[in-house]
Structures are given as C-alpha cells and as structure tokens.
Design a protein around this motif. Structure first.
Motif, mmCIF file in Angstrom:
data_model
loop_
_atom_site.group_PDB
_atom_site.id
_atom_site.type_symbol
_atom_site.label_atom_id
_atom_site.label_comp_id
_atom_site.label_asym_id
_atom_site.label_seq_id
_atom_site.Cartn_x
_atom_site.Cartn_y
_atom_site.Cartn_z
ATOM 1 N N GLU A 1 0.999 -1.322 0.108
ATOM 2 C CA GLU A 1 0.033 -0.084 0.026
ATOM 3 C C GLU A 1 0.880 1.207 -0.010
ATOM 4 O O GLU A 1 1.905 1.305 0.565
ATOM 5 N N VAL B 1 -4.460 0.224 -2.792
ATOM 6 C CA VAL B 1 -4.133 -1.036 -2.286
ATOM 7 C C VAL B 1 -4.338 -2.119 -3.536
ATOM 8 O O VAL B 1 -5.289 -2.537 -3.745
ATOM 9 N N ARG C 1 -0.356 -3.718 4.731
ATOM 10 C CA ARG C 1 -1.114 -2.337 4.983
ATOM 11 C C ARG C 1 -0.494 -1.447 5.845
ATOM 12 O O ARG C 1 0.402 -1.771 6.698
ATOM 13 N N ASP D 1 -9.006 3.584 -1.281
ATOM 14 C CA ASP D 1 -8.729 2.189 -1.035
ATOM 15 C C ASP D 1 -9.781 1.147 -1.358
ATOM 16 O O ASP D 1 -10.987 0.627 -1.212
#
Length: 372
Positions: free
Chosen positions: A16, A194, A211, A218
């Motif tokens: 991420e 992500v 994460r 997201d």
C-alpha cells in the motif's frame, strides 16, 4: 516454530501507499524473507512501488539503511531543523522571514521540490537487477494526461525509463510535478492505493497484503476476490505516524513493528500488543483456563477470586462471555483467543518487553513469580 502459512506456495505481495509509513513494509518483508516465503510478484502504489523495487532487487540491507537514515531533506529540498520545528509545533522558535522564504519557494515552484527523492531513486534503483529478478513487478499511478489509472509492468519498461515509472507512482499531491516521457502523472494512491486487483487479474491465487493505512482510494474495501484466491494481511495495530514524517528513529520503530506483525501472520501468533506462541487446540486452552483461573484471579484482582467452585456451564454461559466482552474480543472469539487475551492483560501489568515472542509457559511462570 512451524510456519502457519504454506511455504510450498508462491505469493504475490501487495504494498500500500503511505509515504513515511512505508518503513513498516520493509520490516514485514524481512520477516517473510527469513521465513522462506517465496515471492512470485509485487504490486505497489507510491512508496509501496519504491519498496517493491527494493524487494525485487532483494537488497534488504540497502532498504534498512535507507529507511534508518531517512530525513526530510532526503525527500524534499528543505531544512530538517525547520521541518522538525513545524512537526513539533514549536511556533515561538520560528524565524518568520525564514518560514516565509520557505513558503515562497514552494509556491513559486508550484509544489515541494522533490529533487532529493529523485536523486535517492537514481542512486538506489538497479534496473538490471530488477529485470533479472524472478519476481513480477507492477507499479500503480494515475495519468493526468490520459485521465486514467495505469499499472506499469515495470520490468518491461523501455531502457532508462524504470526510475521515471517509480517516480510517477509517487507524485503525491503537493509535490512539484514535472512531465515524464511527455506526460503528467499523479500519485497512484489517488485511484488505487491497495492494488490487490492488479495481481488477481494476472492469475495470482495466494496474496499477502501489507497495509500501512495511507491516504488514498482503498479499492480493497470494495474488492471481492475470486473464490479460488486466498488473501492474507499484515497490518499495524499501532500508529505509524504521519505520511510525511520522514524521521529515521520513527522508521526504525515502524520496521520493528512490521517485522513482528509479519511474524504474527507467519506463525499464527496471538495478541493485540504482544506476541504469544500458542500452537495448540482451543480445547487445550480451555482446559488451561479452567485450571488456572484462580491463579489469574489472584494476580489480576488481588483479594478477590471467582466465588466457590462454579460449574462449567456457569463459566461458559455467563462468566467467560461477560469477561470476553470486557476484553473486547471479536464476536466469534474462541478459548484460544480468550486465554491469549488474559495473558495479554498479565503482560501489560508486568510491563513486559513488547517486541519478542512469548510462550504460554513464560507468562504463567512470570505470574507465579509475581505472586511469591
């Protein structure tokens, strides 16, 4: 310890975006690497793409060195002292003319000058190593010119353009933006922070998402993976600091946290703040809880114990569910979770070191010792 994840399988890693919080991912990668997890490919956004390059290069030493010595001035053309004072809100220490000059430079340059970041990428990224890596590598960005999300296959980039692709993924709003290859880009987090779907579209069946809860879109929240895809997650349970908090000391703490949180996944460790190795069945920990309830009560609530010998049904239907609610266990808790939560309360009371893996016997032994 025996790994809880299947080390015979190959995994795709999703990194991420999240700026300075990216140090956490390097700590997690270190644990995966030590355990022998085979990484088949990496998909990253923003700092996740930059970390992905280091993973493809398989250069953990360089990754740790970069993050451990991170400063604001390694990313922006700024004075570290000024940025520290701004971060700590030391208003009275500001020289107003100095601050005004810095603001003027940012405005005149149409954003923060990231020349040092460009140089760091240029000095660090080894295109040849990445092209020869057995790992696939994808970087997500948003093309302002084409008005669409782009997922670069970094390894197939024309010679000499790979570093620009990585920079394109990390053009955070507020950074001075320059055209790359005749086009203008924005940080990939603006469209897909992500990028799990980038790997599932390419046939990946086993995925580990690391994460760091950066600012951005997201897509994973709305993403439903195919039924034959297994997704594991490594995620912090502590604050990683600000996305622009480029500080070596903070980065070292975040790498350590990432390292142990990855071990939580790898070895199915129990605990929120602490890490307990509890490899046996739920029935085993239920029996332990029943046999040690008086011990824990004497330690945690001195002078007060559960009254008398209660029947199993009283414990299982009333006492334990009420206590589980107080300990904020998830609705689907089991007695392994329950026993681990009790151990955690004991560890906190004893103020034990957080960053190590404990056995049940160690904690119970410490409780016995404390009651002597």
């Amino acid at each position: 310890m025996t790994a809880a994840v299947d080390l015979n399988k190959e995994y795709g890693i999703v990194l991420e975006g999240g700026g300075a919080r990216g140090a956490y991912q390097i700590g997690a990668w270190k644990a995966l690497r030590e355990a022998g997890v085979r990484i088949r490919g990496v998909a990253g956004t923003s700092v996740g793409a930059l970390n992905g390059a280091l993973i493809c290069m398989d250069d953990l030493k360089k990754a740790e060195e970069i993050w451990s010595t991170m400063t604001y001035s390694r990313v922006f053309h700024v004075e570290d002292d000024l940025m520290e004072r701004l971060r700590n809100l030391e208003i009275r220490s500001f020289n107003l003319s100095e601050l005004a000059a810095e603001v003027k430079k940012v405005v005149a340059g149409r954003g923060l000058d990231i020349g040092p970041l460009k140089q760091l990428i240029a000095d660090t990224i080894d295109e040849e190593k990445i092209r020869k890596s057995p790992c696939d590598f994808y970087a997500t960005t948003f093309s302002l010119t084409d008005r669409k999300e782009i997922n670069f296959d970094v390894k197939t980039a024309p010679e000499g353009t790979m570093k620009d692709m990585l920079l394109a993924s990390a053009y955070f709003p507020g950074f001075k933006n320059e055209k790359l290859g005749g086009k203008t880009y924005m940080d990939g987090g603006s469209v897909n922070n992500v990028p799990v779907n980038v790997l599932t579209k390419r046939g990946y069946k086993n995925i580990i998402v690391i994460r760091i809860y950066g600012i951005g879109v997201d897509k994973e929240k709305r993403f439903t993976p195919p039924l034959d895809v297994t997704i594991h997650r490594i995620a912090p349970r502590k604050n990683l600091g600000g996305i622009l908090e480029f500080d070596g000391a903070r980065a070292k703490r975040n790498m350590l946290l990432g390292y142990y949180d990855a071990k939580r996944l790898l070895y199915d460790l129990v605990g929120r703040k602490y890490y307990f190795h509890m490899p046996r069945s739920e029935a085993y920990y239920f029996d332990k809880m029943m046999s040690e309830i008086s011990l824990f009560a004497r330690y945690l609530i001195p002078g007060k114990e559960p009254g008398g010998l209660l029947g199993y049904r009283t414990y299982t239907e009333r006492f334990f569910p009420a206590l589980a609610k107080k300990m904020r266990l998830p609705a689907e808790w089991d007695y392994r979770d329950f026993y681990g939560a009790v151990l955690e309360i004991c560890a906190r009371k004893m103020e034990l070191e957080v960053y190590r893996i404990y056995t049940v016997e160690e904690i119970v032994g410490q409780v016995h010792k404390a009651l002597l």
